[in-house]
Design a protein around this motif. Structure first.
Motif, PDB file in Angstrom:
ATOM      1  N   TYR A  26      -1.443  -7.648  -2.412  1.00 32.80           N
ATOM      2  CA  TYR A  26      -1.932  -6.287  -2.628  1.00 32.80           C
ATOM      3  C   TYR A  26      -1.563  -5.825  -4.032  1.00 32.80           C
ATOM      4  N   ASN A  27      -2.564  -5.402  -4.791  1.00 33.40           N
ATOM      5  CA  ASN A  27      -2.321  -4.793  -6.094  1.00 33.40           C
ATOM      6  C   ASN A  27      -2.053  -3.313  -5.858  1.00 33.40           C
ATOM      7  N   VAL A  28      -0.815  -2.905  -6.062  1.00 27.69           N
ATOM      8  CA  VAL A  28      -0.423  -1.524  -5.777  1.00 27.69           C
ATOM      9  C   VAL A  28      -1.240  -0.583  -6.652  1.00 27.69           C
ATOM     10  N   GLY A  29      -1.922   0.358  -5.992  1.00 26.83           N
ATOM     11  CA  GLY A  29      -2.794   1.293  -6.707  1.00 26.83           C
ATOM     12  C   GLY A  29      -4.153   0.718  -7.042  1.00 26.83           C
ATOM     13  N   ASP A  30      -4.441  -0.476  -6.524  1.00 31.79           N
ATOM     14  CA  ASP A  30      -5.698  -1.182  -6.797  1.00 31.79           C
ATOM     15  C   ASP A  30      -5.928  -1.278  -8.308  1.00 31.79           C
ATOM     16  N   SER A  31      -7.116  -0.944  -8.799  1.00 28.24           N
ATOM     17  CA  SER A  31      -7.416  -1.145 -10.215  1.00 28.24           C
ATOM     18  C   SER A  31      -6.648  -0.189 -11.131  1.00 28.24           C
ATOM     19  N   ALA A  32      -6.194   0.947 -10.628  1.00 30.55           N
ATOM     20  CA  ALA A  32      -5.419   1.893 -11.446  1.00 30.55           C
ATOM     21  C   ALA A  32      -4.014   1.372 -11.706  1.00 30.55           C
ATOM     22  N   GLY A  33      -3.492   0.564 -10.804  1.00 28.01           N
ATOM     23  CA  GLY A  33      -2.155   0.007 -10.953  1.00 28.01           C
ATOM     24  C   GLY A  33      -1.063   0.997 -10.592  1.00 28.01           C
ATOM     25  N   TRP A  34       0.129   0.717 -11.078  1.00 27.50           N
ATOM     26  CA  TRP A  34       1.330   1.517 -10.814  1.00 27.50           C
ATOM     27  C   TRP A  34       1.457   2.504 -11.964  1.00 27.50           C
ATOM     28  N   THR A  35       1.019   3.717 -11.743  1.00 25.16           N
ATOM     29  CA  THR A  35       0.978   4.714 -12.797  1.00 25.16           C
ATOM     30  C   THR A  35       1.186   6.092 -12.197  1.00 25.16           C
ATOM     31  N   ILE A  36       1.123   7.083 -12.995  1.00 26.17           N
ATOM     32  CA  ILE A  36       1.360   8.446 -12.538  1.00 26.17           C
ATOM     33  C   ILE A  36       0.076   9.263 -12.673  1.00 26.17           C
ATOM     34  N   GLY A  37      -0.234  10.043 -11.631  1.00 26.75           N
ATOM     35  CA  GLY A  37      -1.338  10.980 -11.693  1.00 26.75           C
ATOM     36  C   GLY A  37      -2.716  10.449 -11.361  1.00 26.75           C
ATOM     37  N   HIS A  38      -2.886   9.138 -11.186  1.00 29.05           N
ATOM     38  CA  HIS A  38      -4.220   8.589 -10.951  1.00 29.05           C
ATOM     39  C   HIS A  38      -4.431   8.066  -9.530  1.00 29.05           C
ATOM     40  N   VAL A  39      -3.346   7.908  -8.776  1.00 28.19           N
ATOM     41  CA  VAL A  39      -3.438   7.301  -7.448  1.00 28.19           C
ATOM     42  C   VAL A  39      -2.607   8.119  -6.462  1.00 28.19           C
ATOM     43  N   ASP A  40      -3.174   8.363  -5.298  1.00 28.17           N
ATOM     44  CA  ASP A  40      -2.396   8.932  -4.201  1.00 28.17           C
ATOM     45  C   ASP A  40      -1.841   7.736  -3.432  1.00 28.17           C
ATOM     46  N   TYR A  41      -0.599   7.375  -3.726  1.00 27.25           N
ATOM     47  CA  TYR A  41      -0.021   6.167  -3.147  1.00 27.25           C
ATOM     48  C   TYR A  41       0.160   6.266  -1.639  1.00 27.25           C
ATOM     49  N   GLN A  42       0.362   7.449  -1.121  1.00 29.51           N
ATOM     50  CA  GLN A  42       0.484   7.619   0.331  1.00 29.51           C
ATOM     51  C   GLN A  42      -0.839   7.243   1.005  1.00 29.51           C
ATOM     52  N   THR A  43      -1.943   7.676   0.423  1.00 30.33           N
ATOM     53  CA  THR A  43      -3.264   7.311   0.950  1.00 30.33           C
ATOM     54  C   THR A  43      -3.505   5.820   0.773  1.00 30.33           C
ATOM     55  N   TRP A  44      -3.113   5.274  -0.378  1.00 30.33           N
ATOM     56  CA  TRP A  44      -3.292   3.838  -0.626  1.00 30.33           C
ATOM     57  C   TRP A  44      -2.574   3.015   0.448  1.00 30.33           C
ATOM     58  N   VAL A  45      -1.321   3.363   0.737  1.00 32.55           N
ATOM     59  CA  VAL A  45      -0.536   2.624   1.735  1.00 32.55           C
ATOM     60  C   VAL A  45      -1.135   2.775   3.128  1.00 32.55           C
ATOM     61  N   SER A  46      -1.647   3.964   3.441  1.00 28.89           N
ATOM     62  CA  SER A  46      -2.124   4.233   4.802  1.00 28.89           C
ATOM     63  C   SER A  46      -3.313   3.366   5.209  1.00 28.89           C
ATOM     64  N   SER A  47      -4.011   2.792   4.241  1.00 27.28           N
ATOM     65  CA  SER A  47      -5.168   1.948   4.573  1.00 27.28           C
ATOM     66  C   SER A  47      -4.813   0.467   4.693  1.00 27.28           C
ATOM     67  N   LYS A  48      -3.526   0.143   4.634  1.00 25.78           N
ATOM     68  CA  LYS A  48      -3.081  -1.254   4.664  1.00 25.78           C
ATOM     69  C   LYS A  48      -2.243  -1.536   5.908  1.00 25.78           C
ATOM     70  N   ASN A  49      -2.261  -2.793   6.327  1.00 26.73           N
ATOM     71  CA  ASN A  49      -1.388  -3.283   7.398  1.00 26.73           C
ATOM     72  C   ASN A  49      -0.560  -4.422   6.814  1.00 26.73           C
ATOM     73  N   PHE A  50       0.651  -4.121   6.420  1.00 24.03           N
ATOM     74  CA  PHE A  50       1.513  -5.107   5.771  1.00 24.03           C
ATOM     75  C   PHE A  50       2.236  -5.948   6.822  1.00 24.03           C
ATOM     76  N   ILE A  51       2.324  -7.251   6.548  1.00 21.16           N
ATOM     77  CA  ILE A  51       3.051  -8.156   7.430  1.00 21.16           C
ATOM     78  C   ILE A  51       4.008  -9.001   6.591  1.00 21.16           C
ATOM     79  N   VAL A  52       4.963  -9.622   7.261  1.00 23.85           N
ATOM     80  CA  VAL A  52       5.910 -10.498   6.583  1.00 23.85           C
ATOM     81  C   VAL A  52       5.135 -11.590   5.850  1.00 23.85           C
ATOM     82  N   GLY A  53       5.489 -11.813   4.604  1.00 23.78           N
ATOM     83  CA  GLY A  53       4.813 -12.814   3.782  1.00 23.78           C
ATOM     84  C   GLY A  53       3.808 -12.222   2.811  1.00 23.78           C
ATOM     85  N   ASP A  54       3.400 -10.968   3.023  1.00 16.28           N
ATOM     86  CA  ASP A  54       2.508 -10.312   2.072  1.00 16.28           C
ATOM     87  C   ASP A  54       3.259 -10.062   0.765  1.00 16.28           C
ATOM     88  N   SER A  55       2.505  -9.882  -0.307  1.00 17.08           N
ATOM     89  CA  SER A  55       3.093  -9.599  -1.610  1.00 17.08           C
ATOM     90  C   SER A  55       2.477  -8.344  -2.206  1.00 17.08           C
TER      91      SER A  55
END
Length: 159
Positions: A26-55
């Protein structure tokens, strides 16, 4: 001959299971990346199902950002002074190795408070029974099924 057959069987089973247990990236923040003001990270996380072994891949400008894995308490208070881990390259990959909660934030002043932080839960991978008679239309699952079926057939013939 029997030893060779067993070795080949183990190798084929390992190859079949390799595809089953590889985690997603998973690319955190998708194409915006890890930055400030461009991504609602709570919404980004809510659409994912993380399991052991994911990166998680954190891409960012390391002159203005970093990634700190922190405790729940430090996450809640945006305290970056006692991190569990610190990443500063600008392209960091974190493998989720165990079940449970993970907390990440940017340690630059004011960034966490402005929303540059994520909390996620890592769960168990779903069980995927694949009986030999089941037809599978998904291409990747079909590839895993073919490898697994070959391993079973090889075992039946040579063991």
């Amino acid at each position: 001959m029997a030893a060779l057959a067993k070795t080949m069987t183990l190798l084929l089973v390992a190859m079949a299971l390799h595809g089953v247990f590889l985690g997603a990236v998973y690319n955190v923040g998708d194409s915006a990346g890890w930055t400030i003001g461009h991504v609602d990270y709570q919404t980004w996380v809510s659409s994912k199902n993380f399991i052991v072994g994911d990166s998680l891949v954190f891409d960012y400008n390391n002159k203005f950002h970093n990634v700190k894995q922190v405790s729940e308490q430090d996450f809640e208070t945006c305290n970056a002074t006692s991190p569990i881990a610190t990443h500063t390259t600008g392209s960091d990959t974190v493998t989720l190795k165990k079940l449970g909660n993970y907390y990440f934030l940017c340690g630059f002043q004011g960034h966490c408070e402005a929303g540059q932080r994520i909390q996620l839960v890592v769960g168990q991978p779903p069980r995927r029974p694949m009986p030999p008679t089941q037809l599978i239309s998904d291409a990747s699952a079909s590839s895993e099924f073919t490898t697994f079926s070959f391993a079973i057939a090889f075992t039946a013939l040579f063991c």
